[in-house]
Design a protein around this motif. Structure first.
Motif, PDB file in Angstrom:
ATOM      1  N   GLU A 428      16.183  -3.640  -3.166  1.00 12.94           N
ATOM      2  CA  GLU A 428      15.939  -2.439  -2.781  1.00 12.94           C
ATOM      3  C   GLU A 428      16.708  -2.236  -1.577  1.00 12.94           C
ATOM      4  OE1 GLU A 428      15.408   0.955  -0.970  1.00 12.94           O
ATOM      5  OE2 GLU A 428      14.304   0.588  -2.736  1.00 12.94           O
ATOM      6  N   LYS A 429      17.473  -1.026  -1.474  1.00 14.84           N
ATOM      7  CA  LYS A 429      18.721  -0.843  -0.529  1.00 14.84           C
ATOM      8  C   LYS A 429      18.130  -0.735   1.066  1.00 14.84           C
ATOM      9  CE  LYS A 429      19.347   3.928  -1.227  1.00 14.84           C
ATOM     10  NZ  LYS A 429      20.407   5.187  -1.448  1.00 14.84           N
ATOM     11  N   GLN A 430      16.835  -0.192   0.993  1.00  9.64           N
ATOM     12  CA  GLN A 430      16.170  -0.051   2.328  1.00  9.64           C
ATOM     13  C   GLN A 430      15.820  -1.223   2.717  1.00  9.64           C
ATOM     14  OE1 GLN A 430      17.058   2.664   4.061  1.00  9.64           O
ATOM     15  NE2 GLN A 430      17.832   3.663   2.287  1.00  9.64           N
ATOM     16  N   ASP A 431      15.440  -1.083   4.224  1.00  7.53           N
ATOM     17  CA  ASP A 431      14.734  -2.612   4.745  1.00  7.53           C
ATOM     18  C   ASP A 431      13.243  -2.823   4.256  1.00  7.53           C
ATOM     19  OD1 ASP A 431      17.212  -3.331   5.766  1.00  7.53           O
ATOM     20  OD2 ASP A 431      16.452  -2.295   7.848  1.00  7.53           O
ATOM     21  N   ASP A 432      12.692  -1.584   3.555  1.00  6.58           N
ATOM     22  CA  ASP A 432      11.327  -1.376   3.403  1.00  6.58           C
ATOM     23  C   ASP A 432      11.344  -0.890   1.900  1.00  6.58           C
ATOM     24  OD1 ASP A 432      10.119  -2.380   6.132  1.00  6.58           O
ATOM     25  OD2 ASP A 432      10.946  -0.507   6.828  1.00  6.58           O
ATOM     26  N   LEU A 433      10.172  -1.445   1.442  1.00  5.46           N
ATOM     27  CA  LEU A 433       9.776  -0.996   0.015  1.00  5.46           C
ATOM     28  C   LEU A 433       8.795   0.453   0.237  1.00  5.46           C
ATOM     29  CD1 LEU A 433       8.767  -4.087  -1.919  1.00  5.46           C
ATOM     30  CD2 LEU A 433      10.978  -3.078  -2.021  1.00  5.46           C
ATOM     31  N   GLY A 434       8.832   0.961  -0.973  1.00  4.62           N
ATOM     32  CA  GLY A 434       7.895   2.360  -1.181  1.00  4.62           C
ATOM     33  C   GLY A 434       8.739   3.397  -1.251  1.00  4.62           C
ATOM     34  N   GLY A 435      10.041   3.473  -1.206  1.00  2.00           N
ATOM     35  CA  GLY A 435      10.327   5.056  -1.561  1.00  2.00           C
ATOM     36  C   GLY A 435       9.942   6.182  -0.773  1.00  2.00           C
ATOM     37  N   GLN A 436       9.738   7.274  -1.962  1.00  6.39           N
ATOM     38  CA  GLN A 436       9.103   8.416  -1.309  1.00  6.39           C
ATOM     39  C   GLN A 436       7.869   8.375  -0.933  1.00  6.39           C
ATOM     40  OE1 GLN A 436      10.320  12.040  -3.589  1.00  6.39           O
ATOM     41  NE2 GLN A 436      12.059  10.636  -4.846  1.00  6.39           N
ATOM     42  N   PHE A 437       7.050   7.394  -1.031  1.00  8.67           N
ATOM     43  CA  PHE A 437       5.659   7.021  -0.809  1.00  8.67           C
ATOM     44  C   PHE A 437       5.724   7.060   0.829  1.00  8.67           C
ATOM     45  CE2 PHE A 437       3.741   4.736  -4.552  1.00  8.67           C
ATOM     46  CZ  PHE A 437       3.308   5.914  -5.035  1.00  8.67           C
ATOM     47  N   ARG A 438       6.882   6.614   1.369  1.00  4.21           N
ATOM     48  CA  ARG A 438       7.023   6.382   2.932  1.00  4.21           C
ATOM     49  C   ARG A 438       7.441   7.797   3.537  1.00  4.21           C
ATOM     50  NH1 ARG A 438       6.722   1.789   4.900  1.00  4.21           N
ATOM     51  NH2 ARG A 438       6.709  -0.206   3.769  1.00  4.21           N
ATOM     52  N   ASP A 439       7.808   8.860   2.925  1.00  2.98           N
ATOM     53  CA  ASP A 439       7.837  10.221   3.254  1.00  2.98           C
ATOM     54  C   ASP A 439       6.675  10.712   3.290  1.00  2.98           C
ATOM     55  OD1 ASP A 439      10.930  10.008   3.746  1.00  2.98           O
ATOM     56  OD2 ASP A 439      11.326  10.160   1.782  1.00  2.98           O
ATOM     57  N   ALA A 440       5.951  10.531   2.089  1.00  2.00           N
ATOM     58  CA  ALA A 440       4.642  11.260   1.877  1.00  2.00           C
ATOM     59  C   ALA A 440       3.734  10.974   3.154  1.00  2.00           C
ATOM     60  CB  ALA A 440       3.756  11.009   0.691  1.00  2.00           C
ATOM     61  N   VAL A 441       3.609   9.559   3.349  1.00  2.00           N
ATOM     62  CA  VAL A 441       2.675   9.096   4.319  1.00  2.00           C
ATOM     63  C   VAL A 441       2.686   9.676   5.870  1.00  2.00           C
ATOM     64  CG1 VAL A 441       1.995   7.209   2.894  1.00  2.00           C
ATOM     65  CG2 VAL A 441       3.823   6.650   4.757  1.00  2.00           C
ATOM     66  N   LYS A 442       4.063  10.327   5.850  1.00  3.11           N
ATOM     67  CA  LYS A 442       4.156  10.698   7.366  1.00  3.11           C
ATOM     68  C   LYS A 442       3.143  11.992   7.751  1.00  3.11           C
ATOM     69  CE  LYS A 442       9.049   9.233   7.267  1.00  3.11           C
ATOM     70  NZ  LYS A 442      10.416   9.758   6.978  1.00  3.11           N
ATOM     71  N   MET A 443       2.784  12.480   6.621  1.00  6.60           N
ATOM     72  CA  MET A 443       1.985  13.657   6.873  1.00  6.60           C
ATOM     73  C   MET A 443       0.608  13.121   6.685  1.00  6.60           C
ATOM     74  SD  MET A 443       3.875  16.483   4.330  1.00  6.60           S
ATOM     75  CE  MET A 443       4.459  15.574   3.146  1.00  6.60           C
ATOM     76  N   PRO A 444      -0.274  13.203   7.853  1.00  7.71           N
ATOM     77  CA  PRO A 444      -1.643  12.674   7.603  1.00  7.71           C
ATOM     78  C   PRO A 444      -2.412  13.127   6.314  1.00  7.71           C
ATOM     79  CG  PRO A 444      -1.177  13.280   9.802  1.00  7.71           C
ATOM     80  CD  PRO A 444      -0.019  13.807   9.142  1.00  7.71           C
ATOM     81  N   LYS A 445      -2.330  14.271   5.996  1.00  2.43           N
ATOM     82  CA  LYS A 445      -3.054  14.929   4.891  1.00  2.43           C
ATOM     83  C   LYS A 445      -2.598  14.350   3.558  1.00  2.43           C
ATOM     84  CE  LYS A 445      -5.577  18.034   6.852  1.00  2.43           C
ATOM     85  NZ  LYS A 445      -5.260  17.941   8.176  1.00  2.43           N
ATOM     86  N   ARG A 446      -1.501  13.297   3.437  1.00  2.00           N
ATOM     87  CA  ARG A 446      -1.211  12.638   2.472  1.00  2.00           C
ATOM     88  C   ARG A 446      -1.106  11.113   2.688  1.00  2.00           C
ATOM     89  NH1 ARG A 446      -2.105  15.447  -1.871  1.00  2.00           N
ATOM     90  NH2 ARG A 446      -0.143  14.701  -3.234  1.00  2.00           N
TER      91      ARG A 446
END
Length: 661
Positions: A428-446
Motif C-alpha cells: 500500500e503506497k499510503q501509510d495507512d490501509l483502507g483506501g476510500q473507506f478512510r474518506d467515507a468515515v470522515k462523515m459521521p453519517k457514514r
C-alpha cells in the motif's frame, strides 16, 4: 466497532422460549425479509441454501419471507406465492433442511395491497381506499366484499399449503403498510362503511382474516402477527393506537406471538425507518415492542413479543430481553452479514464475525431494483449454494499472491486468498490501509464503514498476510517480486472539473479534507447520483454551512436506495439544504455561480457562494496495468482499478478474484 475477541455467555438470549406449541432453542430469530430469490413465484434452491446456512449458524427460528396469498399481490417474478399448490414441494425441501439444523421454521403470509401496481402480472392493486402510497404511484381499487372474500380465501389456502409443506408456524403480516395495515391505518383507510371510520371498524377486516386463518390451522398451531408499532407519518398509526389494536386482537382471537416492527410502505421517512441505515439511531424503535408487551400483560395476555430493527450483536439482544423490552429478537441484516453470528458469539469466536454496517447497499439497494439481495460485508450472501464457506475451500497448491493496493477490494482479496491458504503480500503506497473507506468515515453519517475496514485489516493479521505500507509500486518492482499472481487494486482517483470563470471546484475528497476552505455558503454540483455526494451535502450542513444541491437530473441520489434516501431527504429538509434539479453548473468565479436551467435552456446567476464542490465519477488509471501486461506479469485488475464503482462492487470483486485464484 464491537469487540471481536471476547466471548461471553448470553444466558437470556440463549434461553429456550415457548411460542404457542413450539419451543425455540434460543431467542434469536431471522425475521421475514424479502430476498428476491424466487423463481416463477416459487421458492428456489437459492432460498434453501440461504436459510439452511442460517439455521446451521445457530438461530432459534427463521420466518420465511412474505408469501403472497393472491395473484394481484405478487408484484414481481421473484415474489413467492403460497396459494398455488405447486409451492408445497419446494417449500417442503426448505422446511426439512431448516428443521434438520435444529431451528424452527415459520412462514409469513401477506397481501401487499396498494403497493402492487401489476406491472409484471398485469393485475389491479387493491386497497381499502383509493389512496396511493407515493406521488408516483397509482391509487388502488377500493375493495368490495367480493375482493375481501378473495383475500380471506387466499390467506386460508396459503396457510393450508404451508402446513402441508411442513411449516411449524405462520406469521400474519399486519405491518409495514401492507394490506391489513392499510385497513388499520386512518392514513390509508377513509371508508365510510363498516370497515372504516372508528378504530373498531378499521380492525374489522384484519380480524376477519385472522379468525379465518386460525380456524384453518386449528388452536394448537403456532400463529402470530407482525404489527407496526408506529407508522411515523402524520395522521397514521401511533404507538398508542398500536397498543389498543394488539390488546383488541388478543382479546378476540388466540395469538401466539406479536412480532413488533414499525413504519408503513409510504414514500416518506416512514419507509426508510423500516430498514434504518447507519445514519439512523435505532434506539427509538426499540421502545415500541416494550410498550406493546406491557399493554398486553396489563390486560392479562402473556403473549411473547419479538423486537426488530438493527440488532447487531447478541449482547444487544440479551440486554433488551433482560430489560423486559421483548421476549425474542429478530436479526435480519445481522444474519445477512454473518449467518453464524449465534454460534460464533457463544463459542467466543467474535473475531470471525462479519458485522452488519447498515449501509443498505446490497440489501435495500438490490431489493429496490428487483434483483437478488446481496451484502457488502458478506459477498457470499445469496450465493451459499455456489460458493462454499472459505474454511472448506483451502487450496492444495498455495500460490504467491501480490496485492497492490489496500482499499476495499485489495483488503478483501488479500484476506480471502490468505484464508484459503495462499501466501499473500499486500503493498500500500499510503501509510495507512483502507483506501476510500478512510474518506467515507470522515462523515459521521457514514462512520460505520470503519467497522468493515477494521475487520478486514484485522483479518490480514489473523491469516498471516504480509503488509507493507508506504510502498510505491511500479512495473519494475512488481515484476521483480515474481509473484504467481498479481492483483492490481490501486483504486481510482477523483476527477477535477474546471469551470469557466476560474473559480476552484473542490472534489469531494478535498471538501472532506478541508471543509473550512469552502466558506459558509456552498454549492454542490453532483453528476454521480451516489451516496458520497448525498452524504457530503448533509455533512456540510451539519458543519453549519448553507448548502445548495444542484443536480442535472430530475432528482438527486438516483443511484442510492429509496430505503435510505427518504430519510436523507427528511434530514436535508430539516437542515434547510436547498435542492435544485435540472440545473447544470456552467461557470464559477469564486463568488458568482452560473447555472443552466436544463428545462428551458436559460441561464441563472447565483450570487454569494463561497465555495463549489463538483462531484464526478472517479477515474481509473490503466497505465500500470498495461505496462505489467507488456511485461507478461500475471496481473488481474480488481475493484475500482478495473472500473470505478461503489464499495459493494469492490468488496465483491475482491472476494471473487481470490476465490478464482
Amino acid at each position: 466497532m464491537q469487540e471481536r475477541s471476547a466471548g461471553t455467555e448470553f444466558s437470556r438470549a440463549m434461553a429456550p422460549l415457548a411460542v404457542g406449541n413450539l419451543t425455540f432453542r434460543n431467542r434469536i430469530l431471522v425475521p421475514a425479509h424479502t430476498t428476491n430469490f424466487g423463481e416463477n413465484h416459487l421458492p428456489s434452491e437459492r432460498h434453501l441454501a440461504y436459510h439452511r446456512e442460517r439455521a446451521r449458524g445457530g438461530v432459534g427460528a427463521i420466518i420465511f419471507e412474505s408469501i403472497r396469498v393472491h395473484a394481484n399481490s405478487l408484484g414481481r417474478p421473484q415474489a413467492v406465492c403460497g396459494f398455488d399448490p405447486a409451492c408445497i414441494e419446494p417449500f417442503r425441501r426448505i422446511t426439512e433442511a431448516v428443521k434438520a439444523e435444529g431451528a424452527r421454521i415459520l412462514g409469513q403470509i401477506i397481501h401487499l395491497g396498494r403497493q402492487v401496481e401489476g406491472d409484471f402480472e398485469r393485475t389491479v392493486s387493491w386497497g381499502p381506499s383509493p389512496i396511493a402510497w407515493a406521488t408516483s404511484a397509482l391509487p388502488p381499487r377500493p375493495m368490495d366484499r367480493a375482493d375481501m372474500d378473495a383475500v380471506i380465501e387466499g390467506h386460508v389456502l396459503t396457510a393450508r399449503h404451508l402446513m402441508a409443506a411442513g411449516f411449524e408456524g405462520i406469521e400474519l403480516q399486519m405491518a409495514h403498510g401492507h394490506l391489513l395495515q392499510q385497513f388499520l391505518s386512518p392514513l390509508s383507510n377513509t371508508r365510510d362503511d363498516a370497515y372504516g371510520g372508528s378504530a373498531e371498524n378499521r380492525m374489522r377486516f384484519p380480524l376477519e382474516v385472522l379468525q379465518a386463518v386460525r380456524a384453518e390451522v386449528g388452536r394448537d398451531f403456532c400463529l402470530g402477527i407482525r404489527l407496526s408499532g408506529d407508522e411515523y407519518v402524520e395522521g397514521g398509526i401511533t404507538i398508542d393506537q398500536a397498543e389498543r389494536t394488539a390488546v383488541s386482537l388478543a382479546a378476540a382471537e388466540k395469538i401466539d406471538f406479536f412480532n413488533v416492527s414499525h413504519s408503513a410502505y409510504h414514500a416518506s421517512y416512514s419507509l426508510a425507518s423500516q430498514m434504518a441505515d447507519m445514519a439512523i439511531d435505532p434506539e427509538p424503535f426499540r421502545s415500541l415492542p416494550a410498550r406493546i408487551r406491557i399493554a398486553l400483560r396489563d390486560e392479562g395476555h402473556d403473549i411473547p413479543v419479538f423486537a426488530v430493527c438493527r440488532f447487531n450483536t447478541l449482547a444487544e439482544a440479551d440486554a433488551i430481553i433482560a430489560a423486559g423490552g421483548a421476549d425474542a429478537v429478530g436479526m435480519a441484516r445481522a444474519h445477512l452479514a454473518e449467518p453464524a453470528i449465534v454460534n460464533k458469539t457463544v463459542e467466543g469466536r467474535m473475531n470471525e464475525i462479519g458485522t452488519c454496517i447498515a449501509c443498505n447497499q446490497g440489501c435495500g439497494g438490490m431489493l429496490e431494483k428487483n434483483l437478488p439481495i446481496r451484502c457488502l460485508v458478506n459477498p457470499r450472501a445469496g450465493l451459499e449454494g455456489v460458493w462454499p464457506e472459505l474454511a472448506t475451500t483451502g487450496t492444495r497448491q498455495p500460490k504467491r499472491l501480490l496485492v497492490v493496493g489496500g482499499g476495499p477490494a485489495g483488503l478483501e482479496a488479500a484476506r480471502t486468498a490468505a484464508e484459503r491458504g495462499h501466501i499473500v503480500t499486500l503493498w500500500e503506497k499510503q501509510d495507512d490501509l483502507g483506501g476510500q473507506f478512510r474518506d467515507a468515515v470522515k462523515m459521521p453519517k457514514r462512520a460505520e464503514f470503519r467497522t468493515l475496514m477494521e475487520e478486514q485489516i484485522a483479518d490480514l493479521d489473523r491469516f498471516g498476510v504480509t503488509v507493507i505500507t508506504g510502498k510505491h509500486a511500479d512495473a519494475g518492482s512488481i515484476s521483480d517480486f515474481a509473484a504467481d499472481a498479481v492483483f492490481l487494486a490501486t483504486g481510482s482517483t477523483p476527477v477535477r472539473t474546471e469551470f469557466a470563470g476560474g473559480g476552484k471546484a473542490f472534489t469531494i475528497v478535498e471538501a472532506l479534507d478541508d471543509p473550512a476552505a469552502l466558506g459558509s455558503d456552498v454549492a454542490l454540483f453532483d453528476r454521480t447520483g451516489e451516496w458520497a455526494a448525498l452524504t457530503l451535502a448533509e455533512h456540510l450542513a451539519d458543519l453549519g454551512k448553507k448548502v445548495t444541491f444542484f443536480s442535472p437530473a430530475g432528482g438527486i441520489a438516483w443511484r442510492t436506495t429509496i430505503y435510505s434516501t427518504l430519510a436523507n431527504l427528511k434530514r436535508l429538509r430539516e437542515k434547510k439544504v436547498r435542492i435544485a434539479t435540472l440545473r447544470k453548473v456552467t461557470a464559477f468565479d469564486g463568488k458568482t455561480l452560473a447555472v443552466e436551467d436544463l428545462s428551458t435552456g436559460e441561464s441563472e446567476l447565483h450570487m454569494g457562494f463561497t465555495g463549489l464542490v463538483a462531484a464526478e465519477h472517479n477515474f481509473a488509471d490503466q497505465s500500470l496495468f498495461q505496462q505489467l501486461r507488456h511485461l507478461d506479469v500475471p496481473v488481474r485488475q480488481i475493484g475500482d482499478n478495473l472500473a470505478p464503482r461503489t464499495a459493494l462492487e469492490a468488496v465483491y470483486h475482491g472476494h471473487l478474484s481470490a476465490r478464482d485464484l
